[in-house]
Design a protein around this motif. Structure first.
Motif, short mmCIF file in Angstrom:
data_model
loop_
_atom_site.label_atom_id
_atom_site.label_comp_id
_atom_site.label_asym_id
_atom_site.label_seq_id
_atom_site.Cartn_x
_atom_site.Cartn_y
_atom_site.Cartn_z
N GLY A 132 47.97 43.24 30.96
CA GLY A 132 48.14 44.65 31.30
C GLY A 132 47.81 44.96 32.75
N ILE A 133 48.19 44.05 33.62
CA ILE A 133 47.86 44.21 35.05
C ILE A 133 49.13 44.54 35.84
CG2 ILE A 133 47.11 42.92 37.11
CD1 ILE A 133 45.05 41.57 35.29
N GLU A 134 48.97 45.50 36.73
CA GLU A 134 50.09 45.93 37.57
C GLU A 134 50.26 44.96 38.74
OE1 GLU A 134 52.13 48.79 37.39
OE2 GLU A 134 51.33 48.92 35.35
N VAL A 135 51.49 44.78 39.16
CA VAL A 135 51.76 43.97 40.34
C VAL A 135 51.17 44.67 41.57
CG1 VAL A 135 53.61 43.01 41.79
CG2 VAL A 135 53.85 43.06 39.30
N PRO A 136 50.43 43.95 42.42
CA PRO A 136 49.77 44.64 43.55
C PRO A 136 50.77 45.23 44.53
CG PRO A 136 49.62 42.25 43.81
CD PRO A 136 50.18 42.50 42.45
N SER A 137 50.43 46.43 45.02
CA SER A 137 51.33 47.06 45.99
C SER A 137 50.77 46.97 47.41
CB SER A 137 51.56 48.52 45.61
OG SER A 137 50.32 49.19 45.54
N THR A 138 49.52 46.52 47.52
CA THR A 138 48.96 46.29 48.86
C THR A 138 48.24 44.94 48.86
OG1 THR A 138 46.80 47.27 48.36
CG2 THR A 138 48.51 48.77 49.18
N PHE A 139 47.99 44.45 50.05
CA PHE A 139 47.26 43.19 50.20
C PHE A 139 45.86 43.34 49.62
CE2 PHE A 139 44.42 40.45 52.74
CZ PHE A 139 45.04 39.22 52.58
N GLU A 140 45.25 44.47 49.87
CA GLU A 140 43.88 44.70 49.40
C GLU A 140 43.84 44.67 47.87
OE1 GLU A 140 45.49 46.45 51.76
OE2 GLU A 140 44.37 45.68 53.48
N GLU A 141 44.86 45.23 47.23
CA GLU A 141 44.93 45.17 45.76
C GLU A 141 45.08 43.73 45.28
OE1 GLU A 141 47.22 49.44 45.04
OE2 GLU A 141 48.00 47.64 44.05
N MET A 142 45.88 42.97 46.02
CA MET A 142 46.08 41.57 45.65
C MET A 142 44.76 40.80 45.71
SD MET A 142 48.42 38.72 47.58
CE MET A 142 47.11 38.26 48.69
N VAL A 143 43.99 41.05 46.76
CA VAL A 143 42.69 40.36 46.90
C VAL A 143 41.77 40.78 45.74
CG1 VAL A 143 40.65 40.05 48.37
CG2 VAL A 143 42.93 40.19 49.40
N ALA A 144 41.79 42.06 45.45
CA ALA A 144 40.92 42.56 44.36
C ALA A 144 41.31 41.93 43.02
CB ALA A 144 40.99 44.07 44.28
N VAL A 210 39.69 34.22 55.23
CA VAL A 210 38.32 34.02 54.75
C VAL A 210 38.05 34.98 53.58
CG1 VAL A 210 35.88 34.14 55.37
CG2 VAL A 210 37.53 33.24 57.01
N GLY A 211 38.60 36.19 53.70
CA GLY A 211 38.44 37.18 52.62
C GLY A 211 39.05 36.68 51.31
N LEU A 212 40.21 36.02 51.41
CA LEU A 212 40.84 35.45 50.20
C LEU A 212 39.93 34.39 49.58
CD1 LEU A 212 44.52 34.95 51.47
CD2 LEU A 212 43.80 36.50 49.66
N VAL A 213 39.33 33.57 50.44
CA VAL A 213 38.44 32.51 49.94
C VAL A 213 37.22 33.16 49.28
CG1 VAL A 213 36.97 30.56 50.60
CG2 VAL A 213 39.18 30.87 51.72
N GLU A 214 36.63 34.12 49.97
CA GLU A 214 35.39 34.73 49.47
C GLU A 214 35.63 35.56 48.20
OE1 GLU A 214 33.91 36.75 52.92
OE2 GLU A 214 32.91 34.93 53.68
N ALA A 215 36.86 36.06 48.06
CA ALA A 215 37.17 36.83 46.85
C ALA A 215 37.43 35.90 45.65
CB ALA A 215 38.40 37.71 47.09
N GLY A 216 37.36 34.60 45.89
CA GLY A 216 37.56 33.64 44.79
C GLY A 216 39.01 33.43 44.43
N CYS A 217 39.90 33.74 45.36
CA CYS A 217 41.34 33.60 45.05
C CYS A 217 41.73 32.15 44.81
CB CYS A 217 42.18 34.16 46.19
SG CYS A 217 42.04 35.95 46.36
N TYR A 218 41.16 31.23 45.62
CA TYR A 218 41.60 29.84 45.57
C TYR A 218 40.74 29.00 44.64
CZ TYR A 218 44.16 31.05 49.84
OH TYR A 218 44.99 31.63 50.75
N ASP A 219 41.30 27.86 44.30
CA ASP A 219 40.58 26.84 43.55
C ASP A 219 39.41 26.34 44.40
OD1 ASP A 219 39.79 24.64 42.09
OD2 ASP A 219 41.84 23.94 41.69
#
Lengths: 404, 301
Positions: A132-144, A210-219
């Motif tokens: 039930g998750i919406e496709v992100p419309s901003t980069f910040e949403e994608m990171v979140a 770095v924000g992507l890494v710190e947000a836990g996006c990557y393996d």
């Protein structure tokens, strides 16, 4: 007569397509036989220069564009100028403009670009719907979303692996972020050595990675995971998102039942949504080929109307040609989304950095971005390193001037 | 003319010389073509700025060597070589010595142990690299799988992707691939140990460690110096196992001078600078070899 063709096409379906195209060409030209040999990009980089100089090279090769690859050969006079061929075959009208732009070295065009690609965000439609998750419309949403997917047990939220390609994949993610946060003309100036790579705006774009890494996006094991193993986590539904070029679509085999979406990286606050376009690889004809006319005939056939449906439907690769009506093709929805996106895009276009920057810059960038992701370097330190490499390349005349 | 040729072959001394040169010249020619000429050509290239493709090589004198001094990547690579030399020399020699002494006096299944320990040595370093790359795979590698199976998930790592663990992990693979050689050579050396000295030490009340330190190791000094010299040179020139496993990564964490040289000359197309790096690598090898050969000769005296 025989033409030796060095190729780097990967993927079973793409291999089958090139074999079919060659068979069709030979049938139409019974006096020409194409001998195809397959190498990796790495192998071509290692052997092509020496082989061509020794007179043992191919007649035509499928190699990468930019100062780090074809540029070295073109500037050394090892490739055949295609200026006359562009006029004779009307390629300037038939091919997308980046075909000429990105294969012109020292004012002469040497290549015909292929595998027209874009970079962007893939998402797994089934997982997004199930959760039930919406496709992100901003980069910040994608990171979140990375945090949200982590909480839901998806590890990693964004598929990636950079163990075997020396930081190349994570750097691609940065190219995307850079294009969407720094204006294209500024990036072009930096590529041309006219704008420092350690400027605050470029450092800030590295901070976003770095924000992507710190947000836990990557393996967390990204630097120990191979590129294909990392991407496989997306194909198999372990990871719901992936930042990658459209080249990856050739790996959406029939066994993969999930459906995927593709979009240009969601806009970054303060930036403009920008599509990075690139040519995956380029056909070059070797300067001392004994059969220039026949080789040109073969090259023209590779981008001919007969070959285009095979490239699109069979190999899931988009030839760098203009005026194609994509509506009639039987392809996966995600690929058709991409085709429609490309044909309808009127927004800004960004640069895929490493095909335009010199090799010393690229290796330093890739190595440093791995250290950035591991927390061993700061964004400023990475920027200082790559800036020093660009200064060295400019001093040695190895950079590309794309602002002139 | 035929007469002078006949006289030449009639002279036994000249005939012997001719025969000797006939055997030497082909090997000498190969040596000149494949070692001497490339060596001097590399020196010449190291004095140029060249991308490996352009027809003109710009002569820059000692500029490449001046730049080497301030090249942080070179110093980082050399520090990794140093770590490799220390750990990659001490560990296989120590393991080989330990196993050699353990099996020296004869145990049941001696041939089996000797074969098993020596087996990794017959593998090419490339094969060793591939095997250990698979062993270290974070997802399905046997090391992490075993750790997870026994509840030690916290110890499961991305071994080759961790900048702090990657170099020790590759050194471990290198030691695995090499200790068998040390073991076999030490076993051969142990056959020459004077048993009367061992018995005399026993009579004098020497314990096992004392017998090892005061009798066995001195008796193996020629063998140990030879192995150590050989291993040190390998440590300076190590390339293949690193290239196969990490290509110098993650980041620059496992670059040694050989991988850095290759990268610079062939990936970045700085052939002149890469040649200067190759000369430095050769000099380091030469110095290390000279020091240890001197030590060995002094020991022999």
């Amino acid at each position: 007569m025989e033409i030796l063709y060095w190729d780097q096409v990967s993927g079973d379906e793409a291999q089958a397509v090139i074999e079919t195209i060659i068979a069709n060409f030979e049938e139409a030209h019974p006096n020409i036989k194409i001998n195809r040999e397959v190498y990796t990009l790495e192998q071509l980089t290692d052997i092509s220069r020496t082989a061509i100089e020794a007179g043992e090279g191919p007649d035509i090769m499928y190699y990468d564009s930019g100062p780090a690859y074809g540029g070295i050969l073109g500037n050394a006079g090892l490739l055949l100028s295609l200026e006359e061929a562009y006029a004779a075959y009307n390629w300037d009208e038939r091919l997308v403009s980046v075909s000429r732009d990105w294969t012109t070295y020292g004012g002469t065009v040497y290549g015909v670009g292929h595998e027209f690609e874009a970079q962007g965000l893939y998402w797994n439609k089934r997982i997004f719907a199930d959760e039930g998750i919406e496709v992100p419309s901003t980069f910040e949403e994608m990171v979140a979303l990375c945090g949200t997917f982590r909480e839901l047990g998806y590890d990693p939220p964004m598929a990636a692996g950079w163990a075997d390609w020396g930081g190349f994949p994570i750097s691609h993610n940065w190219y995307n972020v850079l294009a969407n946060s720094v204006p294209s003309d500024t990036v072009a100036a930096a590529i041309s050595g006219e704008y420092p790579w350690n400027s605050p705006d470029i450092v800030a774009s590295l901070d976003l990675v770095v924000g992507l890494v710190e947000a836990g996006c990557y393996d967390e094991q990204g630097s120990a995971t191979s590129f294909l193993d990392g991407n496989a986590k997306f194909y198999t539904g372990q990871a719901p998102m992936m930042l990658m070029s459209t080249w990856a679509m050739q790996f959406f085999t029939d066994e993969i039942t999930d459906e995927f979406g593709f979009m240009i990286l969601p806009p970054i606050e303060g930036g403009e949504q920008t599509m990075i376009q690139l040519m995956g690889a380029v056909w070059y004809i070797i300067g001392d080929t004994e059969h220039p006319e026949e080789t040109l005939t073969f090259l023209n056939y590779l981008v001919s109307d007969e070959a285009i449906p095979l490239w699109i439907e069979g190999a899931k690769l988009l030839p760098g040609v203009t005026g194609v009506d994509f509506s009639g093709y039987d392809v996966r929805p995600v690929y058709s989304d991409f085709l429609n996106l490309v044909s309808g895009w009127d927004g800004p276009v960004g640069y895929h950095i490493d095909v335009l920057t010199p090799a010393n810059f690229n290796t330093t960038l890739w190595e440093s971005n791995v250290e950035l992701a591991a927390g061993r370097l700061t964004s400023q330190e990475v920027a200082d390193r790559i800036n020093a490499e660009m200064e060295r390349a400019v001093e040695d005349g190895r950079h590309a001037d794309i602002t002139g | 003319m035929f007469e002078s040729i006949r006289q030449f072959f009639a002279d036994r001394k000249l005939r012997d010389y001719a025969t000797a040169y006939a055997f030497v010249i082909p090997a000498l020619a190969m040596y000149v073509i494949f070692v001497v000429y490339p060596f001097f050509y590399t020196i010449y290239l190291s004095l140029t700025k060249w991308d490996g493709a352009k027809p003109v090589k710009e002569f820059v004198g000692l500029l490449n060597y001046q730049q080497l001094v301030a090249d942080s990547r070179l110093w980082s690579a050399l520090s990794h070589n140093f770590i490799w030399i220390v750990l990659g020399t001490v560990a296989p020699v120590a393991i080989g010595l330990f196993l050699g002494v353990l099996l020296w006096r004869g145990v049941r299944g001696m041939v089996f142990f000797r074969t098993v320990y020596f087996l990794p040595v017959v593998l090419a370093p490339v094969a060793v690299g591939i095997i250990w790359k698979w062993m270290y795979n974070p997802q399905f590698g046997p090391i992490n799988s075993t750790l997870r199976a026994v509840g030690l998930d916290v110890l499961a790592k991305g071994w080759l992707g961790d900048p702090y663990l990657a170099l020790p992990a590759i050194i471990l693979a290198g030691v695995w691939g090499y200790f068998g050689f040390c073991f076999v050579v030490i076993m051969a050396g142990l056959q020459n140990i004077d048993m009367e000295q061992i018995d005399a030490a026993l009579v004098d009340g020497a314990n096992g460690a004392q017998r090892l330190w005061y009798v066995i190791i001195p008796g193996l000094r020629h063998v140990l110096t030879m192995i150590t010299t050989f291993t040190l040179i390998l440590g300076v020139n190590v390339f293949d196992i690193i290239w196969i496993t990490t290509r110098g990564g993650p980041g620059r964490a496992t670059h040694v001078i050989a991988t850095y040289t290759y990268n610079t000359a062939f990936r970045e197309s700085y052939v002149g600078y890469g040649s200067a790096l190759a000369i430095v690598m050769g000099l380091v090898s030469l110095v290390v070899s000279f020091i240890f050969i001197s030590i060995r000769e002094r020991g022999g005296d």
